[in-house]
Design a protein around this motif. Structure first.
Motif, PDB file in Angstrom:
ATOM      1  N   SER A  35      -6.847  59.567 -37.820  1.00 22.42           N
ATOM      2  CA  SER A  35      -7.786  58.928 -36.899  1.00 22.42           C
ATOM      3  C   SER A  35      -7.081  58.480 -35.628  1.00 22.42           C
ATOM      4  CB  SER A  35      -8.443  57.733 -37.584  1.00 22.42           C
ATOM      5  OG  SER A  35      -9.332  57.099 -36.706  1.00 22.42           O
ATOM      6  N   ARG A  36      -6.971  59.393 -34.670  1.00 24.58           N
ATOM      7  CA  ARG A  36      -6.348  59.089 -33.383  1.00 24.58           C
ATOM      8  C   ARG A  36      -7.283  58.263 -32.506  1.00 24.58           C
ATOM      9  NH1 ARG A  36      -2.284  62.337 -31.683  1.00 24.58           N
ATOM     10  NH2 ARG A  36      -3.109  62.352 -29.564  1.00 24.58           N
ATOM     11  N   ARG A  37      -8.566  58.271 -32.813  1.00 18.41           N
ATOM     12  CA  ARG A  37      -9.564  57.589 -31.999  1.00 18.41           C
ATOM     13  C   ARG A  37      -9.696  56.108 -32.316  1.00 18.41           C
ATOM     14  NH1 ARG A  37     -15.146  59.788 -34.738  1.00 18.41           N
ATOM     15  NH2 ARG A  37     -14.617  59.160 -36.849  1.00 18.41           N
ATOM     16  N   SER A  38      -9.039  55.641 -33.368  1.00 16.65           N
ATOM     17  CA  SER A  38      -9.137  54.236 -33.757  1.00 16.65           C
ATOM     18  C   SER A  38      -8.367  53.335 -32.806  1.00 16.65           C
ATOM     19  CB  SER A  38      -8.593  54.033 -35.174  1.00 16.65           C
ATOM     20  OG  SER A  38      -9.397  54.718 -36.096  1.00 16.65           O
ATOM     21  N   THR A  39      -8.941  52.175 -32.528  1.00 20.89           N
ATOM     22  CA  THR A  39      -8.321  51.193 -31.655  1.00 20.89           C
ATOM     23  C   THR A  39      -7.371  50.317 -32.461  1.00 20.89           C
ATOM     24  OG1 THR A  39     -10.348  51.159 -30.356  1.00 20.89           O
ATOM     25  CG2 THR A  39      -8.806  49.373 -29.988  1.00 20.89           C
ATOM     26  N   VAL A  40      -6.235  49.973 -31.881  1.00 21.09           N
ATOM     27  CA  VAL A  40      -5.272  49.093 -32.535  1.00 21.09           C
ATOM     28  C   VAL A  40      -5.786  47.664 -32.424  1.00 21.09           C
ATOM     29  CG1 VAL A  40      -2.906  48.250 -32.519  1.00 21.09           C
ATOM     30  CG2 VAL A  40      -3.366  50.636 -31.991  1.00 21.09           C
ATOM     31  N   THR A  41      -5.900  46.982 -33.563  1.00 19.80           N
ATOM     32  CA  THR A  41      -6.363  45.599 -33.602  1.00 19.80           C
ATOM     33  C   THR A  41      -5.197  44.691 -33.998  1.00 19.80           C
ATOM     34  OG1 THR A  41      -7.052  45.794 -35.902  1.00 19.80           O
ATOM     35  CG2 THR A  41      -8.694  46.325 -34.229  1.00 19.80           C
ATOM     36  N   PRO A  42      -5.349  43.381 -33.871  1.00 20.49           N
ATOM     37  CA  PRO A  42      -4.258  42.474 -34.238  1.00 20.49           C
ATOM     38  C   PRO A  42      -3.827  42.571 -35.706  1.00 20.49           C
ATOM     39  CG  PRO A  42      -5.841  41.327 -32.872  1.00 20.49           C
ATOM     40  CD  PRO A  42      -6.428  42.673 -33.174  1.00 20.49           C
ATOM     41  N   GLU A  43      -4.698  43.076 -36.580  1.00 20.69           N
ATOM     42  CA  GLU A  43      -4.326  43.230 -37.995  1.00 20.69           C
ATOM     43  C   GLU A  43      -3.273  44.312 -38.193  1.00 20.69           C
ATOM     44  OE1 GLU A  43      -7.728  43.431 -37.120  1.00 20.69           O
ATOM     45  OE2 GLU A  43      -8.006  41.288 -37.487  1.00 20.69           O
ATOM     46  N   PHE A  44      -3.143  45.239 -37.242  1.00 19.13           N
ATOM     47  CA  PHE A  44      -2.199  46.345 -37.344  1.00 19.13           C
ATOM     48  C   PHE A  44      -0.769  45.927 -37.011  1.00 19.13           C
ATOM     49  CE2 PHE A  44      -5.091  50.263 -36.551  1.00 19.13           C
ATOM     50  CZ  PHE A  44      -6.119  49.683 -37.272  1.00 19.13           C
ATOM     51  N   VAL A  45      -0.594  44.819 -36.333  1.00 20.35           N
ATOM     52  CA  VAL A  45       0.723  44.423 -35.815  1.00 20.35           C
ATOM     53  C   VAL A  45       1.710  44.243 -36.965  1.00 20.35           C
ATOM     54  CG1 VAL A  45       1.996  42.651 -34.564  1.00 20.35           C
ATOM     55  CG2 VAL A  45      -0.261  43.367 -33.772  1.00 20.35           C
ATOM     56  N   GLY A  46       2.861  44.874 -36.813  1.00 19.55           N
ATOM     57  CA  GLY A  46       3.922  44.770 -37.805  1.00 19.55           C
ATOM     58  C   GLY A  46       3.883  45.858 -38.862  1.00 19.55           C
ATOM     59  N   LEU A  47       2.912  46.751 -38.800  1.00 16.49           N
ATOM     60  CA  LEU A  47       2.801  47.813 -39.798  1.00 16.49           C
ATOM     61  C   LEU A  47       3.333  49.129 -39.248  1.00 16.49           C
ATOM     62  CD1 LEU A  47      -0.790  47.134 -41.176  1.00 16.49           C
ATOM     63  CD2 LEU A  47       1.381  46.535 -42.231  1.00 16.49           C
ATOM     64  N   ASN A  48       3.744  49.992 -40.158  1.00 13.78           N
ATOM     65  CA  ASN A  48       4.175  51.346 -39.802  1.00 13.78           C
ATOM     66  C   ASN A  48       3.012  52.292 -40.080  1.00 13.78           C
ATOM     67  OD1 ASN A  48       6.898  50.798 -39.118  1.00 13.78           O
ATOM     68  ND2 ASN A  48       7.308  50.490 -41.292  1.00 13.78           N
TER      69      ASN A  48
END
Length: 92
Positions: A35-48
């Motif tokens: 899913s390249r179309r997904s927006t990065v949200t604050p929950e993603f921070v720190g994940l690989n």
């Protein structure tokens, strides 16, 4: 065209489930996604996250500066080889 503010950002539902599971287990294992179309949200921070570019999965470590951008922005689909060199005759 940008998505309207009224609708909010888009994140693939399957990706949300994977992110929630990774945060709950606090695992460092990379999450594969197409899913390249997904927006990065604050929950993603720190994940690989490994984002597919059409040929391979590109590893992306999400930081705070990436919030609001799309995942596809961090996995280029084209490889730049080199500009053509002028021939030696033209150079002289």
């Amino acid at each position: 065209m940008a998505r309207s503010r009224k609708k909010g950002y888009f994140v693939d539902p399957q990706l949300i489930v994977k992110i929630a599971a990774a945060q709950k287990a606090s695992s460092r294992k990379p999450i594969k996604t197409w899913s390249r179309r997904s927006t990065v949200t604050p929950e993603f921070v720190g994940l690989n996250i490994e984002v597919h570019n059409g040929k391979a999965f590109i590893p992306v470590y999400v930081t705070e500066n990436m919030v609001g951008h799309k995942l596809g922005e961090f996995s280029p689909t084209r490889t730049f080889r080199q500009h053509t060199q002028p021939s030696r005759k033209e150079a002289q």
